[in-house]
Design an enzyme around this catalytic site. Structure first.
Site, PDB file in Angstrom:
ATOM      1  N   LYS A  44     -50.009-121.911-108.184  1.00 39.79           N
ATOM      2  CA  LYS A  44     -50.340-120.728-107.408  1.00 39.79           C
ATOM      3  C   LYS A  44     -51.371-119.880-108.140  1.00 39.79           C
ATOM      4  O   LYS A  44     -51.977-118.984-107.585  1.00 39.79           O
ATOM      5  CB  LYS A  44     -49.072-119.880-107.176  1.00 39.79           C
ATOM      6  CG  LYS A  44     -47.950-120.627-106.494  1.00 39.79           C
ATOM      7  CD  LYS A  44     -46.662-119.793-106.550  1.00 39.79           C
ATOM      8  CE  LYS A  44     -45.509-120.607-106.053  1.00 39.79           C
ATOM      9  NZ  LYS A  44     -44.217-119.920-106.294  1.00 39.79           N
ATOM     10  N   GLY A  45     -51.560-120.163-109.432  1.00 43.45           N
ATOM     11  CA  GLY A  45     -52.320-119.273-110.305  1.00 43.45           C
ATOM     12  C   GLY A  45     -53.766-119.040-109.927  1.00 43.45           C
ATOM     13  O   GLY A  45     -54.311-117.972-110.199  1.00 43.45           O
ATOM     14  N   GLU A 101     -59.089-123.541-111.719  1.00 40.72           N
ATOM     15  CA  GLU A 101     -57.869-123.179-112.452  1.00 40.72           C
ATOM     16  C   GLU A 101     -57.918-121.720-112.883  1.00 40.72           C
ATOM     17  O   GLU A 101     -58.995-121.147-113.074  1.00 40.72           O
ATOM     18  CB  GLU A 101     -57.753-124.064-113.709  1.00 40.72           C
ATOM     19  CG  GLU A 101     -56.657-125.105-113.634  1.00 40.72           C
ATOM     20  CD  GLU A 101     -55.245-124.531-113.702  1.00 40.72           C
ATOM     21  OE1 GLU A 101     -54.966-123.484-113.076  1.00 40.72           O
ATOM     22  OE2 GLU A 101     -54.417-125.136-114.381  1.00 40.72           O
ATOM     23  N   ASP A 102     -56.753-121.152-113.077  1.00 39.28           N
ATOM     24  CA  ASP A 102     -56.686-119.781-113.585  1.00 39.28           C
ATOM     25  C   ASP A 102     -57.021-119.735-115.074  1.00 39.28           C
ATOM     26  O   ASP A 102     -57.818-118.916-115.513  1.00 39.28           O
ATOM     27  CB  ASP A 102     -55.306-119.159-113.312  1.00 39.28           C
ATOM     28  CG  ASP A 102     -54.123-120.054-113.717  1.00 39.28           C
ATOM     29  OD1 ASP A 102     -54.338-121.164-114.276  1.00 39.28           O
ATOM     30  OD2 ASP A 102     -52.973-119.641-113.489  1.00 39.28           O
ATOM     31  N   ASP A 105     -55.276-123.741-121.299  1.00 40.05           N
ATOM     32  CA  ASP A 105     -54.485-123.398-122.479  1.00 40.05           C
ATOM     33  C   ASP A 105     -54.469-124.631-123.391  1.00 40.05           C
ATOM     34  O   ASP A 105     -55.401-124.844-124.157  1.00 40.05           O
ATOM     35  CB  ASP A 105     -53.093-122.997-121.964  1.00 40.05           C
ATOM     36  CG  ASP A 105     -52.196-122.412-123.028  1.00 40.05           C
ATOM     37  OD1 ASP A 105     -52.712-121.796-123.956  1.00 40.05           O
ATOM     38  OD2 ASP A 105     -50.966-122.560-122.911  1.00 40.05           O
ATOM     39  N   LYS A 133     -58.385-120.231-123.304  1.00 41.10           N
ATOM     40  CA  LYS A 133     -57.771-119.900-124.598  1.00 41.10           C
ATOM     41  C   LYS A 133     -58.005-121.080-125.532  1.00 41.10           C
ATOM     42  O   LYS A 133     -57.113-121.904-125.735  1.00 41.10           O
ATOM     43  CB  LYS A 133     -56.254-119.713-124.428  1.00 41.10           C
ATOM     44  CG  LYS A 133     -55.832-118.367-123.911  1.00 41.10           C
ATOM     45  CD  LYS A 133     -54.363-118.099-124.219  1.00 41.10           C
ATOM     46  CE  LYS A 133     -53.470-118.487-123.089  1.00 41.10           C
ATOM     47  NZ  LYS A 133     -52.085-117.966-123.201  1.00 41.10           N
ATOM     48  N   PHE A 154     -50.402-114.175-124.371  1.00 44.75           N
ATOM     49  CA  PHE A 154     -49.893-114.500-123.044  1.00 44.75           C
ATOM     50  C   PHE A 154     -50.343-113.416-122.066  1.00 44.75           C
ATOM     51  O   PHE A 154     -50.067-112.246-122.257  1.00 44.75           O
ATOM     52  CB  PHE A 154     -48.366-114.625-123.039  1.00 44.75           C
ATOM     53  CG  PHE A 154     -47.873-115.221-121.759  1.00 44.75           C
ATOM     54  CD1 PHE A 154     -47.958-116.594-121.548  1.00 44.75           C
ATOM     55  CD2 PHE A 154     -47.377-114.421-120.755  1.00 44.75           C
ATOM     56  CE1 PHE A 154     -47.541-117.151-120.350  1.00 44.75           C
ATOM     57  CE2 PHE A 154     -46.961-114.973-119.546  1.00 44.75           C
ATOM     58  CZ  PHE A 154     -47.049-116.338-119.348  1.00 44.75           C
ATOM     59  N   ASP A 161     -48.977-115.599-113.668  1.00 45.33           N
ATOM     60  CA  ASP A 161     -47.623-115.048-113.601  1.00 45.33           C
ATOM     61  C   ASP A 161     -46.884-115.119-114.924  1.00 45.33           C
ATOM     62  O   ASP A 161     -47.232-115.892-115.813  1.00 45.33           O
ATOM     63  CB  ASP A 161     -46.793-115.835-112.586  1.00 45.33           C
ATOM     64  CG  ASP A 161     -46.424-117.242-113.105  1.00 45.33           C
ATOM     65  OD1 ASP A 161     -47.345-117.972-113.505  1.00 45.33           O
ATOM     66  OD2 ASP A 161     -45.227-117.568-113.128  1.00 45.33           O
ATOM     67  N   ARG A 167     -48.477-111.662-110.465  1.00 42.73           N
ATOM     68  CA  ARG A 167     -49.666-112.334-109.922  1.00 42.73           C
ATOM     69  C   ARG A 167     -50.559-111.366-109.153  1.00 42.73           C
ATOM     70  O   ARG A 167     -51.764-111.574-109.041  1.00 42.73           O
ATOM     71  CB  ARG A 167     -49.257-113.455-108.953  1.00 42.73           C
ATOM     72  CG  ARG A 167     -48.534-114.618-109.598  1.00 42.73           C
ATOM     73  CD  ARG A 167     -48.428-115.767-108.594  1.00 42.73           C
ATOM     74  NE  ARG A 167     -47.441-116.764-108.968  1.00 42.73           N
ATOM     75  CZ  ARG A 167     -47.642-117.765-109.813  1.00 42.73           C
ATOM     76  NH1 ARG A 167     -48.801-117.883-110.411  1.00 42.73           N
ATOM     77  NH2 ARG A 167     -46.685-118.631-110.074  1.00 42.73           N
TER      78      ARG A 167
END
Ligand code: IMP
Ligand code: MG
Length: 182
Positions: A44-45, A101-102, A105, A133, A154, A161, A167
Site C-alpha cells: 500500500k506504501g 516503491e515508497d 531499504d 536508505k 524508521f 506506515d 500513511r
C-alpha cells in the site's frame, strides 16, 4: 497523530519537487518507446507517490497494482517477500514496466520484483523509489529513479506506515522511538 512525529524529514513541497523531477526524467526516457508504459504501484506504501508521479508524466500510460510484503509489525526486514496481489496480463512482451516503491531499504523487494517480471517476459523493467536508505542495503541494488536519500531511521507518512498507521500524513517524518517501543 502528528504528536507521534519526532521530526519532518521530507516536506510536502519537497515531495512535489521530487515528483516533478522524476516525472520529467520518465517522460524523457520513455517518450520514444514503442511499448506500453505500465506503472506498477506497490500497495500500500506507494499509493500516494504513484498518484503524484502519474499526474505529472506526459505520456500515455497504464497503472497496475501489486501487493507484496516483507514486514509485519516490526521495523526490520525479514528478507522474505510474499506476493499477495499479482498482475494478470497476456501482453508482457509489449510492456515497459516501471515499478513504483515508497522506499528501498534492504533492496530485497525491488530486486526480487525486477527478476520476477523479467522472468515473466516483460519487455523491460525499471524501478522508481520515493526514498532510499542506502545504509541498510543487504543486496546490491540501485533504483533507476530515486527521490530523496535518507539516513537509517524508521520513517512514516506519505504512504509509509507503522503497523498500518500514519500513511495519511502529507509528509515523511521520523516516528518517536517511544511509539514503537510501547
Ligand atoms: P526492502 O525490501 O527491505 O527494500 O523493504 C522495502 C519495504 O520495507 C518498503 O516497501 C516498506 O514497506 C518497508 N520499509 C522499509 N523501511 C521503512 C520505513 O522506514 N518505514 C516504513 N516502511 C519501511
Ligand atoms: Mg510497509
Amino acid at each position: 497523530m502528528r504528536n507521534d512525529i519526532e521530526s519532518i524529514l521530507v516536506t510536502e513541497e519537497e515531495i512535489a519537487k521530487i515528483s516533478d523531477r522524476i516525472a520529467a526524467e520518465i517522460t524523457r526516457d520513455y517518450k520514444d518507446s514503442s511499448k506500453k508504459l505500465v506503472l506498477i504501484c506497490i500497495l500500500k506504501g506507494s499509493l500516494m507517490f504513484t498518484c503524484e508521479l502519474m499526474k505529472r508524466i506526459d505520456l500515455p500510460l497504464e497503472v497496475d497494482f501489486m501487493k507484496v510484503s516483507s514486514y509485519g509489525a516490526q521495523t526490520v526486514s525479514t528478507g522474505i517477500i510474499n506476493i499477495h496481489l499479482d498482475i494478470k496480463r497476456d501482453d508482457m512482451e509489449d510492456v515497459d514496466f516501471l515499478i513504483i516503491e515508497d522506499i528501498v531499504d534492504s533492496g530485497n523487494t525491488l530486486s526480487h520484483l525486477v527478476r520476477y517480471l523479467k522472468e515473466r517476459g516483460a519487455a523491460s523493467v525499471k524501478t522508481c523509489a520515493m526514498l532510499d536508505k542506502p545504509d541498510r542495503r543487504t543486496v546490491d541494488f540501485v533504483p533507476d529513479y530515486r527521490g530523496a536519500v535518507i539516513p537509517d531511521k524508521f520513517v512514516v507518512g506519505f504512504g509509509l506506515d507503522y503497523d498500518e498507521k500514519y500513511r495519511n500524513l502529507p509528509y515523511v517524518g521520523v516516528l518517536k522511538p517511544e511509539v514503537y517501543s510501547k
